[in-house]
Design a protein around this motif. Structure first.
Motif, PDB file in Angstrom:
ATOM      1  N   LEU A 260     -12.898  41.562  40.803  1.00 51.12           N
ATOM      2  CA  LEU A 260     -14.266  42.085  40.818  1.00 51.12           C
ATOM      3  C   LEU A 260     -14.330  43.505  40.289  1.00 51.12           C
ATOM      4  CD1 LEU A 260     -15.251  40.970  44.437  1.00 51.12           C
ATOM      5  CD2 LEU A 260     -15.950  39.861  42.324  1.00 51.12           C
ATOM      6  N   LEU A 261     -13.181  44.182  40.255  1.00 49.06           N
ATOM      7  CA  LEU A 261     -13.168  45.600  39.874  1.00 49.06           C
ATOM      8  C   LEU A 261     -13.129  45.782  38.362  1.00 49.06           C
ATOM      9  CD1 LEU A 261     -10.687  47.069  42.517  1.00 49.06           C
ATOM     10  CD2 LEU A 261     -13.184  47.245  42.485  1.00 49.06           C
ATOM     11  N   GLY A 262     -13.371  46.986  37.935  1.00 51.77           N
ATOM     12  CA  GLY A 262     -13.307  47.325  36.513  1.00 51.77           C
ATOM     13  C   GLY A 262     -14.666  47.296  35.854  1.00 51.77           C
ATOM     14  N   ASP A 263     -14.746  47.898  34.677  1.00 54.29           N
ATOM     15  CA  ASP A 263     -16.029  47.973  33.958  1.00 54.29           C
ATOM     16  C   ASP A 263     -16.473  46.602  33.479  1.00 54.29           C
ATOM     17  OD1 ASP A 263     -16.048  50.613  34.393  1.00 54.29           O
ATOM     18  OD2 ASP A 263     -15.428  51.219  32.384  1.00 54.29           O
ATOM     19  N   PRO A 265     -15.490  43.292  34.739  1.00 44.85           N
ATOM     20  CA  PRO A 265     -14.676  42.527  35.687  1.00 44.85           C
ATOM     21  C   PRO A 265     -14.509  41.076  35.240  1.00 44.85           C
ATOM     22  CG  PRO A 265     -16.868  42.890  36.552  1.00 44.85           C
ATOM     23  CD  PRO A 265     -16.782  43.688  35.303  1.00 44.85           C
ATOM     24  N   VAL A 269     -20.158  39.502  40.256  1.00 42.46           N
ATOM     25  CA  VAL A 269     -21.090  39.033  41.287  1.00 42.46           C
ATOM     26  C   VAL A 269     -22.450  39.731  41.178  1.00 42.46           C
ATOM     27  CG1 VAL A 269     -19.512  38.194  43.037  1.00 42.46           C
ATOM     28  CG2 VAL A 269     -19.993  40.637  42.886  1.00 42.46           C
ATOM     29  N   THR A 270     -22.575  40.661  40.222  1.00 43.69           N
ATOM     30  CA  THR A 270     -23.822  41.425  40.136  1.00 43.69           C
ATOM     31  C   THR A 270     -24.851  40.720  39.256  1.00 43.69           C
ATOM     32  OG1 THR A 270     -23.030  42.682  38.257  1.00 43.69           O
ATOM     33  CG2 THR A 270     -22.583  43.590  40.426  1.00 43.69           C
TER      34      THR A 270
ATOM     35  N   ALA B 278     -25.455  43.097  45.447  1.00 42.35           N
ATOM     36  CA  ALA B 278     -24.005  43.154  45.463  1.00 42.35           C
ATOM     37  C   ALA B 278     -23.605  44.512  46.042  1.00 42.35           C
ATOM     38  CB  ALA B 278     -23.484  42.985  44.049  1.00 42.35           C
ATOM     39  N   LYS B 281     -20.668  49.733  43.273  1.00 41.32           N
ATOM     40  CA  LYS B 281     -19.438  49.781  42.507  1.00 41.32           C
ATOM     41  C   LYS B 281     -19.242  51.175  41.922  1.00 41.32           C
ATOM     42  CE  LYS B 281     -17.274  46.701  39.325  1.00 41.32           C
ATOM     43  NZ  LYS B 281     -17.401  45.582  38.418  1.00 41.32           N
ATOM     44  N   TYR B 282     -18.097  51.734  42.139  1.00 42.76           N
ATOM     45  CA  TYR B 282     -17.782  53.049  41.586  1.00 42.76           C
ATOM     46  C   TYR B 282     -16.811  52.880  40.425  1.00 42.76           C
ATOM     47  CZ  TYR B 282     -19.885  54.734  45.871  1.00 42.76           C
ATOM     48  OH  TYR B 282     -20.772  54.990  46.882  1.00 42.76           O
ATOM     49  N   GLY B 283     -17.152  53.483  39.295  1.00 41.65           N
ATOM     50  CA  GLY B 283     -16.274  53.388  38.129  1.00 41.65           C
ATOM     51  C   GLY B 283     -15.149  54.398  38.207  1.00 41.65           C
ATOM     52  N   ASN B 284     -14.290  54.358  37.200  1.00 43.40           N
ATOM     53  CA  ASN B 284     -13.150  55.272  37.156  1.00 43.40           C
ATOM     54  C   ASN B 284     -13.560  56.727  37.080  1.00 43.40           C
ATOM     55  OD1 ASN B 284     -10.714  53.848  37.348  1.00 43.40           O
ATOM     56  ND2 ASN B 284     -11.166  52.882  35.376  1.00 43.40           N
ATOM     57  N   ILE B 298     -24.452  51.073  40.626  1.00 42.70           N
ATOM     58  CA  ILE B 298     -23.273  51.167  39.767  1.00 42.70           C
ATOM     59  C   ILE B 298     -23.158  52.628  39.370  1.00 42.70           C
ATOM     60  CG2 ILE B 298     -22.235  50.462  37.579  1.00 42.70           C
ATOM     61  CD1 ILE B 298     -23.638  47.794  37.904  1.00 42.70           C
ATOM     62  N   GLU B 300     -21.049  55.570  37.581  1.00 45.10           N
ATOM     63  CA  GLU B 300     -19.960  55.978  36.699  1.00 45.10           C
ATOM     64  C   GLU B 300     -20.017  57.475  36.435  1.00 45.10           C
ATOM     65  OE1 GLU B 300     -20.780  53.141  33.642  1.00 45.10           O
ATOM     66  OE2 GLU B 300     -19.363  51.703  34.480  1.00 45.10           O
ATOM     67  N   ARG B 316     -22.064  56.851  32.670  1.00 45.04           N
ATOM     68  CA  ARG B 316     -20.975  57.785  32.417  1.00 45.04           C
ATOM     69  C   ARG B 316     -21.528  59.134  31.954  1.00 45.04           C
ATOM     70  NH1 ARG B 316     -15.642  55.950  31.760  1.00 45.04           N
ATOM     71  NH2 ARG B 316     -16.436  53.856  32.088  1.00 45.04           N
TER      72      ARG B 316
END
Lengths: 400, 370
Positions: A260-263, A265, A269-270, B278, B281-284, B298, B300, B316
């Motif tokens: 699920l992780l990463g830019d 993925p 699930v979104t 959902a 989500k946190y980006g790098n 989301i 970034e 970003r």
């Protein structure tokens, strides 16, 4: 006139999931937390609803308490219906005989009366331990179009992994001529996904016959499907393309979470066009404090983060105190990670307290595997848990 | 249960005209995932009040959508539950009510049907946790006719320029004041929470019809401080009145304070409509400090001292500081926001720089693209 449903889904959710060890000590596998917000059963349930199937029987047996209260009246999935909806179907006492569900087929056999209430043309059989998004209505169309008696969803797996699966060998037209259970030398790479559509009358016939056979293990894969094939019923393979993961082991559960992780993925699930619904906790918004670090992670409401979270998944109400570090890990709900504790390459189940300065797990590069801490446990301050350890008891500084 | 609840959802819409232009005060989004009505409505539920009428006047679509059947507050009941009471006009009077008393006239049937002995009335203009049960107990103990809840502020603590305040002597309200400027050492600000017997409220409403009384505070409370026993109940916990856009901004920012946040939320009993998003989500490249964030975001870019509602995207290189960003707003790459209140569905294009000031936040309306 009697109302009817075109298709009724039966979801097999009674398995113990013994290969998930401490994660399923007192909870059925389909109720295991996934991706921060979900439980595994959300995926087949949401798939049903999104595919227009609004009648789902959930067959429970092993440790059903949490699963039962999670599903409740089915409202989070819009399955609180007047006609249809979701029903929990535990084993029951009968007039002449009573029994636990002896196998997957027996579980459905014991609930034929539930199915027949809806007088369906088709029955969809699902398992509660897979993570995927699938439109069952397309598979049903395929089943109808081919005038099949049974259609099995199948996915292409890499040749080197094929011997871990039930392999389906098909003719060019998609009809099945052979099943091979975990073959040493697979003839094809088409693996069964454990998703079946039966024409309801055929299913009933074979289940009734199977129940009369004392030698049968009452299992779909071992008994019903081979029997149908040998009797010359029309059996089709429906090839599914997309993400599908059996999360029956610690490693695969971990991998599926990390997907699920990463830019971009592997599993998203979104996507609002195929929403995965779940029973949402009533938690306040998450708070990310001064000095916190949240890199490449998924974090749920109710969390309060003052430490470092990297490449990890945090379910609701997780408290990460100052100086604590969580890397490459899955933290389920209501976990407290005290100051300066370090968690690496681990799965921490619900309601665990990790004491000050405790260390859990070791980096993947150490090769010891994923450390697992079961639910409702207390890891004392300063305690240390090795990589790959499976913990099902409280841990003090001196060990167990 | 012994009390029926009445919530006025519209009565202070003019406090925050920017946000209330398209919705009732009660449906103004607050604190990442809530709406202002969640606070009084949850207070009712937590005080065991399970029959609640919500009085509306205009722009109440968003309110109806939010409250729905009341299920998320456990108020979808056969017996009682929550009911939205839109303005009631008959053949003779087609105009909307203009005062609290007139609004109450429109719900005489609701009051008649309720078999509870007491009534708790509140507005949607504040963020606080008040236990109405304690107020009712206090009311009964003091043999009061009416009990009003107030909050004591020291000079400088209350940001509104004007307020209704009380002179309180031995717990009894002896005078009602309208303050244009609050310059005393301390003052007792009315929280717009009333407790009284239902029968008394019914009499007050009937009396106001026959004597053409219009204003609850002037014609009923102020006129009767001697004739009736009107008690003041001091609320000692956190209280943030949403009296202006500035106050709205400040009270959101108060939620970043750990003590306040825990007082309001730690027992998990502020209820709200549950929406499925959902997880966030946190980006790098995400850098987040001292911020409260809802699910579905989301992130970034960089977020500091801010409140982010559901499904906000911070691209970003984007930097957002000291801001309130509502649902579905998108902040483009390398955009910079400081002291902004962005309503729902706002789009900030790449590289835009916007700034308000801490004592004058800049408001961006719903759906605007910059």
């Amino acid at each position: 006139m009697m109302r009817k449903k075109k298709c009724v889904a039966m979801l097999l959710a009674g398995g113990q999931g013994s290969r998930l060890y401490a994660l399923t000590t007192n909870i059925a596998k389909p109720a295991v937390s996934f991706g921060g917000k979900y439980r595994i059963i959300d995926f087949p349930l949401s798939n049903c609803v999104n595919s227009g199937i609004d009648t789902v029987g959930v067959l429970t047996q092993y440790q059903p308490l949490i699963l039962n209260s999670y599903i409740g009246n089915g409202q989070p999935w819009d399955l609180d219906r007047n006609f249809g909806g979701v029903r929990i179907l535990p084993p029951y006492q009968g007039k002449n005989s009573s029994d636990w569900y002896k196998g997957t087929a027996n579980a459905i056999y014991q609930n034929l009366r539930f199915i027949n209430q809806f007088n369906p043309d088709y029955v969809l059989v699902l398992s509660g331990d897979h993570i995927y998004k699938m439109n069952y209505s397309l598979m049903l169309n395929y089943h109808i179009l081919n005038d099949a008696d049974c259609t099995i969803a199948a996915i292409n797996v890499p040749m080197e992994e094929a011997s871990r699966f039930g392999i389906i060998n098909t003719n060019p037209d998609g009809s099945i001529y052979e099943f091979e259970e975990k073959p040493k030398k697979p003839k094809s790479t088409l693996a069964s996904m454990g998703i079946y559509i039966f024409s309801a009358k055929k299913l009933q016939k074979y289940l009734e016959e199977d129940s009369q056979n004392p030698k049968s293990s009452n299992d779909f894969g071992k008994d019903i499907l081979p029997k149908m094939l040998s009797q010359g019923e029309k059996m089709m393979a429906y090839e599914f393309e997309g993400y599908w993961k059996d999360v029956g082991t610690i490693d695969s559960l971990y991998e599926a979470n990390m997907d699920l992780l990463g830019d971009n993925p592997k599993f998203d699930v979104t996507d609002t066009s195929w929403k995965i619904q779940s029973r949402s906790p009533l938690a306040p918004p998450q708070y990310i404090g001064e000095g916190a670090k949240t890199d490449n992670s998924i974090i749920m409401s109710g969390c309060e983060i003052f430490g470092t979270v990297e490449n990890s998944i945090l379910a609701s109400d997780v408290i990460v105190k100052k100086g604590a570090v969580i890397k490459n890990s899955i933290i389920m709900g209501d976990v407290v990670v005290e100051e300066d504790a370090v968690i690496e390459y681990s799965i921490i189940d619900e309601n665990v307290t990790v004491g000050k300065g405790a260390k859990i797990g070791e980096p993947k590069s150490e090769g010891k595997g994923i450390a697992v801490v079961g639910r409702n446990l207390k890891i004392d301050a300063g305690a240390s848990i090795d990589g790959g350890a499976i913990i099902d008891k409280d841990i003090t500084k001196e060990g167990i | 249960m012994r009390a029926v609840g009445i919530i006025f959802s519209n009565i202070h819409d003019n406090n925050v005209p920017e946000l209330a232009r398209i919705r009732t005060l009660g449906s103004i989004p607050f604190g990442c995932r809530y709406r202002l009505i969640d606070f009084p409505l949850s207070n009712m539920v937590n005080s065991g009040i399970d029959t609640v009428g919500i009085i509306t006047k205009s722009n109440y679509q968003s309110l109806m959508d939010h409250v729905g059947s009341g299920k998320d507050w456990d108020l979808a009941r056969k017996d009682g539950g929550v009911i939205i009471l839109p303005p009631y006009g008959d053949a003779e009077s087609s105009t909307l009510y203009t005062s609290r008393l007139e609004a109450l006239k429109g719900i005489t049937n609701f009051l008649f049907r309720a078999d509870e002995e007491y009534v708790v009335m509140t507005d949607c203009d504040a963020v606080s946790r008040i236990n109405y049960n304690e107020v009712i107990e206090y009311h009964i103990r003091n043999h009061a006719d009416i009990t009003l809840v107030y909050k004591k502020f020291k000079d400088g603590e209350y940001s509104a320029k004007n307020a209704t305040t009380f002179d309180v002597k031995d717990g009894r309200i002896v005078n009602v004041n309208y303050k244009e400027r609050l310059q005393e050492e301390s003052y007792n600000v009315f929280t717009n929470v009333f407790v009284m017997k239902k029968s008394l409220l019914q009499n007050i409403v009937m009396d106001s019809i026959s004597h053409n009384k219009r204003h609850f505070m002037t014609d009923v409370i102020a006129a009767n401080v001697e004739g009736m026993k009107i008690m003041g109940f001091e609320h000692k916990g956190f209280y943030a009145g949403i009296t202006s856009l500035q106050a709205y901004y400040d009270s959101n920012m108060h939620m970043l304070d750990e003590k306040v946040r825990h007082e309001i939320f730690s027992d998990r009993s502020v209820f709200t409509k549950i929406r499925d998003s959902a997880p966030t989500k946190y980006g790098n490249s995400a850098i987040v400090k001292n911020s409260m964030i809802a699910d579905g975001c989301i992130i970034e870019g960089e977020v500091e001292n801010s409140i982010l509602f559901r499904n906000v995207k911070v691209a970003r290189g984007a930097v957002v500081k000291n801001s309130i960003i509502m649902q579905n707003t998108v902040l483009g790459e390398n955009s910079t926001l400081n002291c902004i209140i962005a309503d729902k569905n706002v789009t900030i294009r790449d590289r835009k720089v916007l700034s308000g000031s801490e004592n004058h936040p800049f408001y961006i309306g719903k759906g605007i693209m910059i």
